[in-house]
Design an enzyme around this catalytic site. Structure first.
Site, short mmCIF file in Angstrom:
data_model
loop_
_atom_site.label_atom_id
_atom_site.label_comp_id
_atom_site.label_asym_id
_atom_site.label_seq_id
_atom_site.Cartn_x
_atom_site.Cartn_y
_atom_site.Cartn_z
N HIS A 20 -4.38 -2.35 -5.92
CA HIS A 20 -3.74 -1.08 -6.26
C HIS A 20 -4.85 -0.09 -6.54
O HIS A 20 -5.77 -0.41 -7.29
CB HIS A 20 -2.93 -1.22 -7.54
CG HIS A 20 -1.74 -2.10 -7.41
ND1 HIS A 20 -0.83 -1.95 -6.40
CD2 HIS A 20 -1.32 -3.11 -8.15
CE1 HIS A 20 0.11 -2.87 -6.54
NE2 HIS A 20 -0.16 -3.59 -7.60
N LEU A 62 3.09 12.23 0.56
CA LEU A 62 3.69 13.24 1.43
C LEU A 62 2.69 14.34 1.77
O LEU A 62 2.73 14.91 2.88
CB LEU A 62 4.93 13.83 0.73
CG LEU A 62 5.77 14.79 1.54
CD1 LEU A 62 6.32 14.12 2.80
CD2 LEU A 62 6.93 15.33 0.70
N ASP A 103 0.82 -1.22 0.00
CA ASP A 103 0.00 0.00 0.00
C ASP A 103 0.85 1.26 0.00
O ASP A 103 0.45 2.29 0.54
CB ASP A 103 -0.97 0.04 1.20
CG ASP A 103 -1.80 -1.22 1.30
OD1 ASP A 103 -2.29 -1.65 0.25
OD2 ASP A 103 -1.94 -1.76 2.40
N GLU A 104 2.02 1.20 -0.59
CA GLU A 104 2.91 2.37 -0.60
C GLU A 104 2.52 3.35 -1.72
O GLU A 104 3.00 4.48 -1.75
CB GLU A 104 4.37 1.94 -0.81
CG GLU A 104 4.94 1.05 0.29
CD GLU A 104 4.80 -0.44 -0.03
OE1 GLU A 104 4.05 -0.78 -0.97
OE2 GLU A 104 5.45 -1.24 0.67
N PRO A 149 -9.61 -1.36 8.20
CA PRO A 149 -8.79 -0.20 8.54
C PRO A 149 -7.32 -0.61 8.57
O PRO A 149 -6.99 -1.65 9.15
CB PRO A 149 -9.27 0.23 9.92
CG PRO A 149 -10.30 -0.73 10.34
CD PRO A 149 -10.53 -1.75 9.27
N LYS A 167 2.25 1.93 -5.17
CA LYS A 167 2.89 1.37 -6.38
C LYS A 167 1.99 1.51 -7.60
O LYS A 167 2.48 1.75 -8.71
CB LYS A 167 3.23 -0.11 -6.16
CG LYS A 167 4.25 -0.35 -5.08
CD LYS A 167 4.47 -1.83 -4.84
CE LYS A 167 3.25 -2.52 -4.27
NZ LYS A 167 2.86 -2.13 -2.90
N GLY A 168 0.67 1.36 -7.39
CA GLY A 168 -0.27 1.44 -8.52
C GLY A 168 -0.18 2.79 -9.20
O GLY A 168 -0.09 2.88 -10.43
P1 GDP Z 1 -0.28 0.05 -3.77
O1 GDP Z 1 -0.89 -1.26 -3.39
O2 GDP Z 1 1.15 0.16 -3.40
O3 GDP Z 1 -0.55 0.41 -5.18
O4 GDP Z 1 -1.00 1.15 -2.89
P2 GDP Z 1 -2.58 1.40 -2.67
O5 GDP Z 1 -3.20 1.72 -3.94
O6 GDP Z 1 -3.16 0.31 -1.85
O7 GDP Z 1 -2.53 2.64 -1.68
C1 GDP Z 1 -2.10 3.84 -2.02
C2 GDP Z 1 -3.23 4.84 -1.80
O8 GDP Z 1 -2.66 6.12 -1.77
C3 GDP Z 1 -4.23 4.88 -2.94
O9 GDP Z 1 -5.49 5.25 -2.43
C4 GDP Z 1 -3.68 5.97 -3.86
O10 GDP Z 1 -4.66 6.60 -4.65
C5 GDP Z 1 -3.12 6.92 -2.85
N1 GDP Z 1 -1.96 7.69 -3.26
C6 GDP Z 1 -0.88 7.30 -4.01
N2 GDP Z 1 0.03 8.30 -4.05
C7 GDP Z 1 -0.49 9.32 -3.32
C8 GDP Z 1 -0.02 10.61 -2.95
O11 GDP Z 1 1.09 11.03 -3.30
N3 GDP Z 1 -0.84 11.36 -2.16
C9 GDP Z 1 -2.06 10.93 -1.72
N4 GDP Z 1 -2.79 11.73 -0.95
N5 GDP Z 1 -2.53 9.70 -2.03
C10 GDP Z 1 -1.76 8.93 -2.81
#
Ligand code: GDP
Length: 430
Positions: A40, A333, A12-13, A305, A15-16
């Site tokens: 993602h 950030l 959940d960083e 959560p 990556k998507g």
């Molecule tokens: P992944 O599994 O690594 O792709 O991550 P997730 O999609 O589960 O979680 C990342 C969440 O953060 C998603 O809801 C994205 O839309 C959101 N997101 C990604 N980059 C940013 C950012 O720079 N700022 C904000 N506010 N949200 C972001």
């Protein structure tokens, strides 16, 4: 050229978002491990989407999206996801499925649920997508490869063998209904019909694509700390989350991976059980969870959560090292703009001894965070496009973390959208 996009932490960083952004200048996006057990989230002109199985290149007509051999492929979910995109106005994506990918079977999902039930409070916090039973069967050599769907004789024989084995478990350990072989065969036939138009010898396709000078993105799922070898075993996933595994899970020469973008979120979050040293609780946690990500830190697959905490330099330095990071993308950030002060975990104390090295799981559970507090910047940073335009305290936060983790932060993400990105020259860049 091959570039990997992987996670440094628990997943959940973001990556998507980074994959969707980098796909603008790529030709192929390939998933190389994991299954529909994580999601993602992508925000773009078509809207907001949670992808579980499809690669994050599906929003571009120029991208070929590939399911690699290392993936746990849930066929009905894959095509359900394609259909839901098309229903929302996204053109049908170009899709290929490796003939060597293996299939998540309905009994894998059931066994995952039954085992979590059986373990009760001692469960691993599985998303119950069948991933652990799937990979167990793969390595026990009783999995079904996509290519096998086209061999009727083999299916007859193998379903017999599988039913014998699984039904013993279902009947005597779990006391649940058994699998009927005819039904299983029918399911496999329906999977064959769904997947047939997309089946491909993926490693041969990638070899040809590389010779033609194409750019290939390897899209990782979860992060280093969920890796079965190098993560927080046993609270890990069942396939390797490391960029190195991209070579295996896609079928590529390892030396072709030239760039490894490790995605690190500006604070920590985790779903499921396991030690989480910089975890926050109570009101502080609730506020970060509510403001976090894009619409709160709640799992894309389960809606659970997420646990949240301060940025963990110890875990992230280790996470970046195990990935073989060439670039860090520092994400989400913008969310921290509400804080007067931002604590950062710079070390662990284990049995009274301070360390900056990430320990094995048995020691991790005893670790206490050593925190250093940084001043906040107290403003909205979304919309900023140049590094120099970020508030000084915000730049200090980024540069402090870069120094702590020891890998170059070359991208800063300050919003969920494709264009919310700041490129940066890093003093640590190679
Ligand atoms: P992944 O599994 O690594 O792709 O991550 P997730 O999609 O589960 O979680 C990342 C969440 O953060 C998603 O809801 C994205 O839309 C959101 N997101 C990604 N980059 C940013 C950012 O720079 N700022 C904000 N506010 N949200 C972001």
């Amino acid at each position: 050229m091959v570039k990997a996009i992987v996670g440094a932490n628990w997943g959940d960083e973001g990556k998507g978002k980074i994959t969707d952004m980098m796909a603008q200048e790529a030709d192929i996006v390939i998933r190389f491990q994991g299954g529909a057990n994580a999601g993602h989230t992508i925000v773009n002109d078509y809207g907001k989407f949670a992808l579980h199985t499809l690669p994050s290149g599906v929003f571009y007509s120029h991208i070929t999206n590939v399911i690699g051999n290392g993936v746990a492929l849930n066929i009905p979910l894959l095509f359900g996801e394609v259909q839901s995109l098309v229903e929302r106005g996204v053109p049908a994506p170009k899709l290929l499925v490796s003939d060597r990918a293996q299939i998540v079977m309905p009994y894998h999902i059931l066994l995952d649920q039954y085992e979590e039930e059986r373990l009760g409070g001692k469960s691993f916090g599985s998303t119950k997508s069948g991933i652990a039973p799937f990979y167990s069967d793969k390595y026990a050599k009783i999995g079904f490869q996509v290519s096998e769907l086209f061999d009727e004789e083999l299916l007859e024989e193998k379903t017999q063998r599988v039913c014998e084995l699984k039904n013993a478990l279902l009947e005597h350990l779990y006391h649940k209904p058994v699998i009927r072989r005819e039904e299983l065969l029918e399911t496999l036939h329906s999977y064959r019909d769904m997947v047939a138009p997309y089946v491909c010898d993926v490693s041969a396709f990638l070899d040809k694509s590389l010779r033609e000078g194409r750019t290939i993105l390897l899209e990782g799922q979860l992060g280093t700390l969920k890796d079965p070898d190098h993560g927080i075993y046993p609270m890990v996933t069942s396939s390797s989350t490391l960029a190195a595994f991209g070579a295996i899970g896609a079928g590529l020469p390892p030396y072709e991976i030239k760039q490894i973008v490790t995605v690190c979120k500006a604070y920590s979050s985790a779903v499921g059980a396991g030690a989480f040293v910089s975890e926050l609780f109570g009101d502080e946690a609730e506020e970060l969870r509510r403001r976090g990500g894009d619409g709160g830190e709640y799992g894309a697959t389960t809606g659970r959560p997420r646990r949240v905490g301060w940025f963990d330099c110890v875990a992230s330095r280790y996470g970046c090292r195990m990935q073989g990071t060439t670039d860090v993308a520092f994400t989400v950030l913008d969310v921290l703009g509400y804080l007067d002060e931002i604590p950062v975990c710079v070390g662990y104390e284990i049995d009274g001894v301070a360390t900056r090295d990430f320990p094995v799981t048995s020691k991790l559970s005893k670790a206490q965070p050593v925190l250093k507090t940084m001043p906040g910047w107290k403003c909205e940073i979304r919309g900023i496009r140049r590094y120099e335009d970020l508030p000084e305290n915000c730049r200090n936060y980024i540069e402090f973390i870069e120094e702590q983790i020891g890998y170059p932060i070359t991208m800063v993400s300050n919003g969920p959208g494709r264009d919310d990105i700041i490129y940066r020259e890093s003093p640590l860049a190679r």
